[in-house]
Design a protein around this motif. Structure first.
Motif, PDB file in Angstrom:
ATOM      1  N   LEU A 221      30.643  45.911  47.391  1.00  0.00           N
ATOM      2  CA  LEU A 221      29.118  46.965  47.684  1.00  0.00           C
ATOM      3  C   LEU A 221      29.439  47.820  48.291  1.00  0.00           C
ATOM      4  N   GLN A 222      30.284  48.067  49.376  1.00  0.00           N
ATOM      5  CA  GLN A 222      31.103  48.963  50.331  1.00  0.00           C
ATOM      6  C   GLN A 222      31.340  49.732  49.533  1.00  0.00           C
ATOM      7  N   ARG A 223      32.272  49.769  48.443  1.00  0.00           N
ATOM      8  CA  ARG A 223      32.879  50.711  47.798  1.00  0.00           C
ATOM      9  C   ARG A 223      32.541  51.819  46.624  1.00  0.00           C
ATOM     10  N   THR A 224      31.596  50.261  46.431  1.00  0.00           N
ATOM     11  CA  THR A 224      30.020  50.828  45.546  1.00  0.00           C
ATOM     12  C   THR A 224      28.872  52.022  45.686  1.00  0.00           C
ATOM     13  N   GLN A 225      28.949  52.624  47.151  1.00  0.00           N
ATOM     14  CA  GLN A 225      27.827  52.312  48.329  1.00  0.00           C
ATOM     15  C   GLN A 225      27.893  53.426  46.923  1.00  0.00           C
ATOM     16  N   GLY A 226      26.818  53.906  46.230  1.00  0.00           N
ATOM     17  CA  GLY A 226      26.491  55.791  45.987  1.00  0.00           C
ATOM     18  C   GLY A 226      27.150  56.069  44.977  1.00  0.00           C
ATOM     19  N   ARG A 233      33.122  55.623  34.801  1.00  0.00           N
ATOM     20  CA  ARG A 233      33.625  54.584  33.835  1.00  0.00           C
ATOM     21  C   ARG A 233      34.148  55.943  32.644  1.00  0.00           C
ATOM     22  N   GLU A 234      33.859  57.114  32.567  1.00  0.00           N
ATOM     23  CA  GLU A 234      35.044  58.392  32.193  1.00  0.00           C
ATOM     24  C   GLU A 234      36.095  58.547  33.313  1.00  0.00           C
ATOM     25  N   ALA A 235      35.569  58.765  34.663  1.00  0.00           N
ATOM     26  CA  ALA A 235      37.779  59.290  35.391  1.00  0.00           C
ATOM     27  C   ALA A 235      38.522  57.869  34.639  1.00  0.00           C
ATOM     28  N   ALA A 236      38.041  56.074  34.289  1.00  0.00           N
ATOM     29  CA  ALA A 236      38.690  54.851  34.585  1.00  0.00           C
ATOM     30  C   ALA A 236      39.016  55.811  32.910  1.00  0.00           C
ATOM     31  N   ALA A 237      38.149  55.920  31.939  1.00  0.00           N
ATOM     32  CA  ALA A 237      38.615  56.738  30.622  1.00  0.00           C
ATOM     33  C   ALA A 237      39.781  57.188  30.545  1.00  0.00           C
ATOM     34  N   GLN A 238      39.679  58.415  31.134  1.00  0.00           N
ATOM     35  CA  GLN A 238      40.539  59.537  31.123  1.00  0.00           C
ATOM     36  C   GLN A 238      42.078  59.311  31.878  1.00  0.00           C
ATOM     37  N   ALA A 239      41.800  57.873  32.877  1.00  0.00           N
ATOM     38  CA  ALA A 239      43.301  57.544  33.699  1.00  0.00           C
ATOM     39  C   ALA A 239      43.473  56.221  33.861  1.00  0.00           C
ATOM     40  N   PRO A 240      43.482  55.969  32.235  1.00  0.00           N
ATOM     41  CA  PRO A 240      43.667  54.319  32.431  1.00  0.00           C
ATOM     42  C   PRO A 240      44.156  53.524  33.550  1.00  0.00           C
ATOM     43  N   ASP A 241      45.886  54.933  33.580  1.00  0.00           N
ATOM     44  CA  ASP A 241      46.385  53.985  35.086  1.00  0.00           C
ATOM     45  C   ASP A 241      46.650  54.359  36.445  1.00  0.00           C
ATOM     46  N   ASP A 242      45.312  54.486  36.668  1.00  0.00           N
ATOM     47  CA  ASP A 242      45.000  55.452  38.066  1.00  0.00           C
ATOM     48  C   ASP A 242      43.985  54.099  38.745  1.00  0.00           C
ATOM     49  N   ILE A 243      45.346  53.467  39.537  1.00  0.00           N
ATOM     50  CA  ILE A 243      44.592  52.444  40.112  1.00  0.00           C
ATOM     51  C   ILE A 243      43.227  52.554  40.719  1.00  0.00           C
ATOM     52  N   ASP A 244      42.473  53.275  41.942  1.00  0.00           N
ATOM     53  CA  ASP A 244      41.831  53.812  42.158  1.00  0.00           C
ATOM     54  C   ASP A 244      40.188  54.076  40.749  1.00  0.00           C
ATOM     55  N   ALA A 250      36.556  48.053  37.910  1.00  0.00           N
ATOM     56  CA  ALA A 250      36.444  46.403  38.057  1.00  0.00           C
ATOM     57  C   ALA A 250      34.887  46.136  38.965  1.00  0.00           C
ATOM     58  N   ASP A 251      34.075  46.859  40.402  1.00  0.00           N
ATOM     59  CA  ASP A 251      33.764  46.680  41.531  1.00  0.00           C
ATOM     60  C   ASP A 251      32.478  46.528  40.738  1.00  0.00           C
ATOM     61  N   LEU A 252      32.458  48.105  39.564  1.00  0.00           N
ATOM     62  CA  LEU A 252      30.986  48.114  38.789  1.00  0.00           C
ATOM     63  C   LEU A 252      30.347  47.166  38.061  1.00  0.00           C
ATOM     64  N   ASP A 253      31.418  46.474  36.829  1.00  0.00           N
ATOM     65  CA  ASP A 253      31.684  45.918  35.879  1.00  0.00           C
ATOM     66  C   ASP A 253      30.787  43.958  37.055  1.00  0.00           C
ATOM     67  N   GLY A 257      27.397  42.069  36.210  1.00  0.00           N
ATOM     68  CA  GLY A 257      27.709  39.927  36.026  1.00  0.00           C
ATOM     69  C   GLY A 257      29.055  40.740  34.698  1.00  0.00           C
ATOM     70  N   HIS A 258      29.667  41.393  34.394  1.00  0.00           N
ATOM     71  CA  HIS A 258      30.506  41.172  33.294  1.00  0.00           C
ATOM     72  C   HIS A 258      31.516  41.266  34.296  1.00  0.00           C
ATOM     73  N   VAL A 259      31.712  39.589  34.498  1.00  0.00           N
ATOM     74  CA  VAL A 259      33.198  39.437  35.150  1.00  0.00           C
ATOM     75  C   VAL A 259      34.705  39.301  34.859  1.00  0.00           C
ATOM     76  N   GLU A 260      34.246  38.770  33.505  1.00  0.00           N
ATOM     77  CA  GLU A 260      35.767  38.226  32.317  1.00  0.00           C
ATOM     78  C   GLU A 260      36.074  39.953  32.341  1.00  0.00           C
ATOM     79  N   ASP A 261      34.643  41.366  31.959  1.00  0.00           N
ATOM     80  CA  ASP A 261      35.661  42.210  31.726  1.00  0.00           C
ATOM     81  C   ASP A 261      36.151  42.737  33.145  1.00  0.00           C
TER      82      ASP A 261
END
Length: 311
Positions: A221-226, A233-244, A250-253, A257-261
């Motif tokens: 919850l702390q990491r996903t505030q705001g 999702r767009e940032a993750a799609a554009q940088a598939p190997d960016d850890i952050d 993954a936190d948002l998923d 409730g998308h635990v397995e995702d």
């Protein structure tokens, strides 16, 4: 069975059901076919329905409508719900409603079929009606996701065990005082304080698994505030190997409730990376395992997949 969204605003007001006339003696006897009479379950009738609604002010009540004589599979689902609810040790209370024994409750709530579930909080439904029947594994998945959503919304109360007594009446149980400060902070939206309070519990007792799970979820919850979900999702799609970027999605998923995702995203990230980046992704994934709980079958599979990705 698909997961139903957990939403408090706009719920249907059930206050009119609190003045139902008393049922005739024996109308809904304890130990009915749809109930095992466990520590976190109750056979619902018109006399104890008000008490059940009051219990939902502490933590959610799950009403399961069934008809033993007409639909044996509906009563099996009611028993399965009680089994799964018991596994959550007070996060939910199962209420078994035989619509033949107490038709007035089913009519007042406009139940169109059996089996059917409603999740009640503060005396009001907080999901759409959930139809069945459903296998017990699907029920386990649904209740795990609901529990996660409850925590994410700062709803952390628990029902006291009823020692098998099929009654919804009595005083409102108190939450475990050890977690009160952290839970109060979550309820007030003070995530940073909740993290600090859970950390104190872990420092005092590293074996406290409930505090560990609470700390892990509070950190999510702390990491996903705001955070803007679409932008993340767009940032993750554009940088598939960016850890952050990947760990944030993954936190948002997980919160959605998308635990397995969430697990699969990070397992694949571990598989593709090396060195410090791989270790960072692995550590983050282990934190998500803690948030869900080590006994969850999805965590067990996730750990197996992580081991495969590492070795």
């Amino acid at each position: 069975m698909s997961q139903q969204p957990f939403s408090r605003p706009g719920a249907i007001d059930l206050s009119g059901l609190r003045n139902q006339p008393a049922a005739a003696p024996g109308a809904a006897a304890p130990g009915a076919e749809g109930s095992t009479g466990g520590a976190y379950s109750v056979v619902v009738d018109e006399q104890n329905f008000q008490g059940l609604l009051e219990s939902s002010r502490t933590a959610p009540v799950v009403l399961v409508f069934h008809a033993p004589s007409r639909s044996p599979e509906s009563s099996q689902m009611a028993r399965d719900v009680e089994t799964v609810v018991a596994e959550h040790e007070g996060r939910f209370l199962a209420g078994s409603v035989d619509i033949d024994a107490v038709p007035s409750i089913a009519q007042a709530m406009q139940i169109p079929q059996v089996p059917l579930m409603l999740v009640i909080l503060d005396g009001q439904p907080v999901t759409q009606p959930i139809p069945g029947p459903a296998p017990i594994d699907s029920l386990r998945t649904m209740f795990t996701q609901l529990a996660q959503q409850l925590t994410a919304q700062g709803i952390t109360g628990r029902h006291a065990p009823r020692s098998g007594a099929p009654s919804a009446e009595g005083e409102e149980p108190e939450a475990d005082p050890r977690y009160a400060a952290a839970q109060d902070a979550l309820g007030e939206g003070n995530i940073d304080l909740a993290v600090a309070e859970y950390q104190k519990l872990i420092d005092a007792n590293p074996a406290d698994t409930e505090a560990a799970a609470g700390l892990a979820m509070a950190k999510v919850l702390q990491r996903t505030q705001g955070v803007d979900l679409n932008a993340a999702r767009e940032a993750a799609a554009q940088a598939p190997d960016d850890i952050d970027a990947q760990t944030l999605v993954a936190d948002l998923d997980l919160l959605g409730g998308h635990v397995e995702d969430a697990f699969n995203r990070l397992v694949e990230l571990v598989r593709r990376t090396a060195g410090d980046e791989r270790n960072k992704a692995r550590t983050h994934l282990i934190g998500l395992f803690d948030a869900v709980g080590n006994d969850d079958p999805r965590v067990i599979r996730g750990r197996q997949n992580l081991a495969s990705a590492l070795f």
